[in-house]
Design a protein around this motif. Sequence first.
Motif, PDB file in Angstrom:
ATOM      1  N   ASP A 149       0.840  -1.195   0.000  1.00  0.00           N
ATOM      2  CA  ASP A 149       0.000   0.000   0.000  1.00  0.00           C
ATOM      3  C   ASP A 149       0.876   1.246   0.000  1.00  0.00           C
ATOM      4  O   ASP A 149       1.863   1.315   0.743  1.00  0.00           O
ATOM      5  CB  ASP A 149      -0.903   0.038   1.234  1.00  0.00           C
ATOM      6  N   TYR A 150       0.486   2.225  -0.804  1.00  0.00           N
ATOM      7  CA  TYR A 150       1.162   3.518  -0.866  1.00  0.00           C
ATOM      8  C   TYR A 150       0.099   4.606  -0.761  1.00  0.00           C
ATOM      9  O   TYR A 150      -1.035   4.423  -1.204  1.00  0.00           O
ATOM     10  CB  TYR A 150       1.946   3.669  -2.177  1.00  0.00           C
ATOM     11  N   TYR A 151       0.479   5.732  -0.192  1.00  0.00           N
ATOM     12  CA  TYR A 151      -0.465   6.819   0.036  1.00  0.00           C
ATOM     13  C   TYR A 151       0.052   8.097  -0.629  1.00  0.00           C
ATOM     14  O   TYR A 151       1.250   8.361  -0.623  1.00  0.00           O
ATOM     15  CB  TYR A 151      -0.680   7.028   1.534  1.00  0.00           C
ATOM     16  N   LEU A 152      -0.877   8.874  -1.177  1.00  0.00           N
ATOM     17  CA  LEU A 152      -0.556  10.085  -1.937  1.00  0.00           C
ATOM     18  C   LEU A 152      -1.138  11.295  -1.227  1.00  0.00           C
ATOM     19  O   LEU A 152      -2.238  11.239  -0.697  1.00  0.00           O
ATOM     20  CB  LEU A 152      -1.143   9.966  -3.349  1.00  0.00           C
ATOM     21  N   ARG A 153      -0.390  12.388  -1.228  1.00  0.00           N
ATOM     22  CA  ARG A 153      -0.858  13.662  -0.675  1.00  0.00           C
ATOM     23  C   ARG A 153      -0.294  14.786  -1.534  1.00  0.00           C
ATOM     24  O   ARG A 153       0.846  14.724  -1.976  1.00  0.00           O
ATOM     25  CB  ARG A 153      -0.359  13.808   0.762  1.00  0.00           C
ATOM     26  N   PHE A 154      -1.103  15.813  -1.746  1.00  0.00           N
ATOM     27  CA  PHE A 154      -0.664  17.005  -2.474  1.00  0.00           C
ATOM     28  C   PHE A 154      -0.667  18.198  -1.538  1.00  0.00           C
ATOM     29  O   PHE A 154      -1.562  18.344  -0.712  1.00  0.00           O
ATOM     30  CB  PHE A 154      -1.609  17.331  -3.643  1.00  0.00           C
ATOM     31  N   THR A 155       0.316  19.067  -1.702  1.00  0.00           N
ATOM     32  CA  THR A 155       0.365  20.331  -0.984  1.00  0.00           C
ATOM     33  C   THR A 155       0.599  21.436  -2.013  1.00  0.00           C
ATOM     34  O   THR A 155       1.408  21.281  -2.924  1.00  0.00           O
ATOM     35  CB  THR A 155       1.516  20.333   0.048  1.00  0.00           C
ATOM     36  N   LEU A 156      -0.141  22.544  -1.846  1.00  0.00           N
ATOM     37  CA  LEU A 156      -0.002  23.682  -2.748  1.00  0.00           C
ATOM     38  C   LEU A 156       0.580  24.861  -1.982  1.00  0.00           C
ATOM     39  O   LEU A 156       0.150  25.147  -0.867  1.00  0.00           O
ATOM     40  CB  LEU A 156      -1.366  24.088  -3.313  1.00  0.00           C
ATOM     41  N   THR A 157       1.565  25.527  -2.563  1.00  0.00           N
ATOM     42  CA  THR A 157       2.143  26.737  -1.977  1.00  0.00           C
ATOM     43  C   THR A 157       2.355  27.761  -3.086  1.00  0.00           C
ATOM     44  O   THR A 157       2.371  27.419  -4.272  1.00  0.00           O
ATOM     45  CB  THR A 157       3.501  26.464  -1.288  1.00  0.00           C
ATOM     46  N   GLN A 158       2.546  29.020  -2.659  1.00  0.00           N
ATOM     47  CA  GLN A 158       2.805  30.075  -3.642  1.00  0.00           C
ATOM     48  C   GLN A 158       3.455  31.250  -2.923  1.00  0.00           C
ATOM     49  O   GLN A 158       2.901  31.774  -1.964  1.00  0.00           O
ATOM     50  CB  GLN A 158       1.492  30.508  -4.287  1.00  0.00           C
ATOM     51  N   ASP A 159       4.635  31.643  -3.374  1.00  0.00           N
ATOM     52  CA  ASP A 159       5.250  32.851  -2.822  1.00  0.00           C
ATOM     53  C   ASP A 159       4.937  34.026  -3.760  1.00  0.00           C
ATOM     54  O   ASP A 159       4.266  33.857  -4.779  1.00  0.00           O
ATOM     55  CB  ASP A 159       6.756  32.660  -2.605  1.00  0.00           C
ATOM     56  N   GLU A 160       5.404  35.191  -3.409  1.00  0.00           N
ATOM     57  CA  GLU A 160       5.095  36.388  -4.206  1.00  0.00           C
ATOM     58  C   GLU A 160       5.624  36.288  -5.633  1.00  0.00           C
ATOM     59  O   GLU A 160       4.972  36.715  -6.580  1.00  0.00           O
ATOM     60  CB  GLU A 160       5.642  37.647  -3.520  1.00  0.00           C
ATOM     61  N   HIS A 161       6.827  35.752  -5.785  1.00  0.00           N
ATOM     62  CA  HIS A 161       7.426  35.606  -7.120  1.00  0.00           C
ATOM     63  C   HIS A 161       6.564  34.671  -7.980  1.00  0.00           C
ATOM     64  O   HIS A 161       6.303  34.962  -9.152  1.00  0.00           O
ATOM     65  CB  HIS A 161       8.857  35.065  -6.976  1.00  0.00           C
ATOM     66  N   VAL A 207       4.424  10.756  -1.710  1.00  0.00           N
ATOM     67  CA  VAL A 207       3.975   9.365  -1.684  1.00  0.00           C
ATOM     68  C   VAL A 207       4.745   8.674  -0.577  1.00  0.00           C
ATOM     69  O   VAL A 207       5.958   8.850  -0.440  1.00  0.00           O
ATOM     70  CB  VAL A 207       4.202   8.648  -3.039  1.00  0.00           C
ATOM     71  N   SER A 208       4.006   7.892   0.231  1.00  0.00           N
ATOM     72  CA  SER A 208       4.617   7.207   1.368  1.00  0.00           C
ATOM     73  C   SER A 208       3.968   5.848   1.556  1.00  0.00           C
ATOM     74  O   SER A 208       2.836   5.624   1.127  1.00  0.00           O
ATOM     75  CB  SER A 208       4.428   8.048   2.636  1.00  0.00           C
ATOM     76  N   LYS A 209       4.682   4.940   2.206  1.00  0.00           N
ATOM     77  CA  LYS A 209       4.091   3.663   2.594  1.00  0.00           C
ATOM     78  C   LYS A 209       3.344   3.810   3.911  1.00  0.00           C
ATOM     79  O   LYS A 209       2.591   2.942   4.301  1.00  0.00           O
ATOM     80  CB  LYS A 209       5.171   2.595   2.729  1.00  0.00           C
ATOM     81  N   ASP A 210       3.545   4.921   4.586  1.00  0.00           N
ATOM     82  CA  ASP A 210       2.917   5.216   5.864  1.00  0.00           C
ATOM     83  C   ASP A 210       1.784   6.212   5.630  1.00  0.00           C
ATOM     84  O   ASP A 210       2.010   7.285   5.078  1.00  0.00           O
ATOM     85  CB  ASP A 210       3.983   5.798   6.813  1.00  0.00           C
ATOM     86  N   SER A 211       0.562   5.893   6.045  1.00  0.00           N
ATOM     87  CA  SER A 211      -0.576   6.778   5.793  1.00  0.00           C
ATOM     88  C   SER A 211      -0.460   8.106   6.539  1.00  0.00           C
ATOM     89  O   SER A 211      -1.111   9.077   6.182  1.00  0.00           O
ATOM     90  CB  SER A 211      -1.891   6.093   6.166  1.00  0.00           C
ATOM     91  N   ASN A 212       0.408   8.177   7.545  1.00  0.00           N
ATOM     92  CA  ASN A 212       0.641   9.427   8.271  1.00  0.00           C
ATOM     93  C   ASN A 212       1.794  10.233   7.687  1.00  0.00           C
ATOM     94  O   ASN A 212       2.105  11.313   8.175  1.00  0.00           O
ATOM     95  CB  ASN A 212       0.907   9.147   9.750  1.00  0.00           C
TER      96      ASN A 212
END
Length: 170
Positions: A117-129, A142-147
């Motif tokens: 099992d593998y787990y996926l997470r997305f994070t969005l960021t944006q600086d001024e530039h 992507v991680s094998k650990d759900s946490n």
Amino acid sequence: MNKQERGFTLLEVAAALLIISFIFIGILSLMQSTKKLSSENIDQLVMTSFATGSLKRFLDNPTLYMSGIQEDQTCKKIKPINCHFEKMSFTEPIDISSYNQQNIDSNLYHLKANDEDYYLRFTLTQDEHEKRKELINVIAFVSKDSNFKKGRVKVEGYLSYAENTEAPKN
């Protein structure tokens, strides 16, 4: 019996067996650690492949991973979804899982390969530039650990919500 016809003594045979057993133990432990390292490398390759593929899919179609996005019908951009991102603020990293996920296929975030099992997470960021260039930094984990505490892979890319499909503005 003369001296040349004598065989090995019991002590010499025992010493030889002891030396050979140490060599075999070393070889077996080397094989075991090589197998473990190979398994870890396979996990890293699978996680990197999942992260890269998922990031590409996200950049092509963000609504596949995010539900509850209302497209602005008055938007004049080539891709109407881009109007939505133009209005969002990413001063702090945003985890996509915080969005309304009721219509999202859970298999997009819970992946399987090689009976693992593998787990996926997305994070969005944006600086001024990035904001001036109409870009959002998208990070796929992507991680094998759900946490996502250990053994994870991170791949980054940019989502452009610019007016045209050419290179971002300077």
